[in-house]
Scaffold this active site. Structure first.
Site, PDB file in Angstrom:
ATOM      1  CB  CYS A  68      -1.185   7.061   1.618  1.00 37.03           C
ATOM      2  SG  CYS A  68      -2.599   6.077   2.176  1.00 37.03           S
TER       3      CYS A  68
ATOM      4  CD  GLU B 113      -2.778  -1.409   0.207  1.00 35.69           C
ATOM      5  OE1 GLU B 113      -2.954  -0.450  -0.569  1.00 35.69           O
ATOM      6  OE2 GLU B 113      -3.378  -2.484   0.084  1.00 35.69           O
TER       7      GLU B 113
END
Length: 481
Positions: free
Chosen positions: A259, A225
């Site tokens: 993110c 990720e």
């Protein structure tokens, strides 16, 4: 010199501890390779009790690590999705665990085909600093639901949260079921080199490549990720107050240290000033002051603060127009790591903030002439972790969906796709690989074992040697056409 020796000694102890726990978990898994539904549910309920009974301590620890982390943001982005993820998993786990029936060709009848979802074994999770609780708990929920043992490497940049989480887990779970590992970068490097049965890493693309390289030595499957530059497209006709407010929320939340935060805005050239004006208004409504406002989060540490200031200086030196949104006009240079959200206009490709993921409260605004041009701009760059489109025209929405790639997407919102229990979360290309959350998390940490079952009658004998019989010829005539 003395401090360095102490750190090396401590790291050596942590690494030895990591190796010992890994072996203990492997043994424990061999002794119980298929935990029952009841066992898995009890583990999840135990984790939920830990979080609920210690949420104030956890919020305080996260706040200390950031020097100022909005407690409401921590509730919204750390505690709430962790609890909701556990609840959703508890509600659906029995269905997820059931083998799925698959088609059997008449050629192989009578028989059955089923896919059994079995635990992989020992799972490793490497946690970043930006959401240290949720990004530890989320993968842990999925791993426990799938019946695995789990080792979690916390970030060295959140020492208070990492120490507390380790304390809470140790008091609630045996080491051979869940273990938390703390330590510096050398401990993390060794952790990623363990022959896990699956390894999930959340962090930067550059470190993700190192993790994947280490995992490859053991043929360990990985879920990465990562991040990237997630664009937000303002359509030619969306009401600007709607777009600006939702982008401001996504960018200001956790001071942009997310993110999937909007990394830059693509705005019609004739609407840029309207966006700037509306963004200023909407941000100021949410944060009328910054310096002593507990709702506005600080930058995690000096290293990240200096990096972000370097981006602003580089952009200014190369001719960008910087618009600082500081509603109370406060002095922010000394005694705080808070940075006002800063819009950046007149950007050029050679600016550092147009090349690197920003990961902070800086928002470049790039103008475009047509929606096709905006789409080409995105597609000329690595695939982002998230993409945001603001516009109510459904044809435009579909045009962006069909002609771009990103890990996930929101239409007329920002960040919120991550909080959806029944949507997979993950990247593509430079923004990562694999998915988790909800059922996808269960599937990621499960081995999908295909099992073909026959009983006494054996139809396969019709193709056994010696070949050339009438039965063989009939089979070929029926199934090779």
């Amino acid at each position: 010199m003395g401090a360095t020796v102490v750190q090396l000694t401590e790291s050596k102890k942590q690494i030895q501890h990591t190796h010992r726990v890994f072996e203990d978990q492997k043994k424990a898994f061999r002794n119980n390779p298929m935990p029952s539904l009841t066992e898995r549910q009890e583990n999840l309920k135990r984790l939920k009790r830990v979080l609920l009974s210690n949420q104030d301590r956890l919020l305080d620890a996260i706040d200390r690590d950031f020097s100022c982390r909005s407690k409401d943001e921590s509730l919204i982005a750390e505690v709430m999705p962790s609890i909701q993820g556990i609840n959703y998993t508890l509600k659906n786990l029995s269905g997820w665990m059931k083998p799925s029936k698959r088609h059997v060709s008449v050629l192989f009848q009578p028989a059955s085909n089923k896919v059994h979802y079995q635990p992989k074994g020992v799972v490793g999770v490497i946690v970043p600093w930006n959401y240290p609780l949720y990004l530890a708990v989320g993968p842990l929920v999925a791993a426990l639901a799938a019946g695995n043992r789990t080792m979690i490497k916390m970030s060295e940049y959140t020492p208070h949260t990492s120490a507390l989480f380790k304390e809470l887990i140790e008091a609630s779970f045996p080491d051979d079921l869940v273990s938390v590992i703390n330590g510096e970068a050398d401990v993390a490097a060794d952790f990623s080199s363990r022959p896990f049965d699956h390894l999930l890493f959340t962090g930067s693309t550059s470190v993700g490549k190192l993790v994947m390289r280490a995992a490859a030595e053991n043929l360990t499957p990985v879920t990465l990720e990562l991040g990237g530059k997630s664009p937000a497209i303002v359509s030619p006709d969306v009401p600007m107050e709607d777009a600006a407010q939702r982008i401001a929320f996504g960018k200001a939340f956790n001071a942009g240290q997310t993110c999937v935060a909007p990394d830059y805005v693509l705005c019609p050239a004739d609407r840029v000033q309207a966006f700037v004006d509306e963004f200023r208004t909407r941000f100021s409504d949410m944060y009328p002051s910054l310096r002593d406002n507990d709702d506005y989060t600080a930058i995690i540490n000096e290293r990240q603060y200096d990096r972000l200031q370097g981006y602003l200086e580089d952009a200014r030196d190369k001719g960008a127009e910087l618009i600082e949104i500081n509603p109370a006009r406060e002095t922010m240079k000394d005694g705080t790591r808070k940075i006002p959200v800063t819009l950046v206009l007149k950007t050029t490709p050679d600016m550092k903030l147009m090349q690197d993921e920003i990961f902070g409260p800086i928002l470049p605004v790039v103008s475009y002439g047509s929606l096709d041009e905006a789409i080409h701009y995105i597609n000329d760059r690595p695939s982002p972790l998230a993409l945001y489109f603001f516009g109510y025209d459904k044809a435009q929405q579909q045009q962006v969906v069909d002609n771009t790639q990103s890990g996930g997407m929101c239409i007329n919102d920002s960040l919120m796709h991550v909080a959806q229990d029944d949507l997979p979360f993950g990247g593509i290309g430079d923004s990562g690989m694999g998915h988790y959350h909800g059922r996808e998390g269960f599937l990621t940490f499960s081995h999908h074992r295909g099992i073909f079952t026959k009983q006494k009658f054996n139809s396969g004998k019709f193709v056994y040697a010696p070949h050339g019989s009438a039965a063989h010829k009939m089979v070929y005539k029926l199934f090779i056409r």
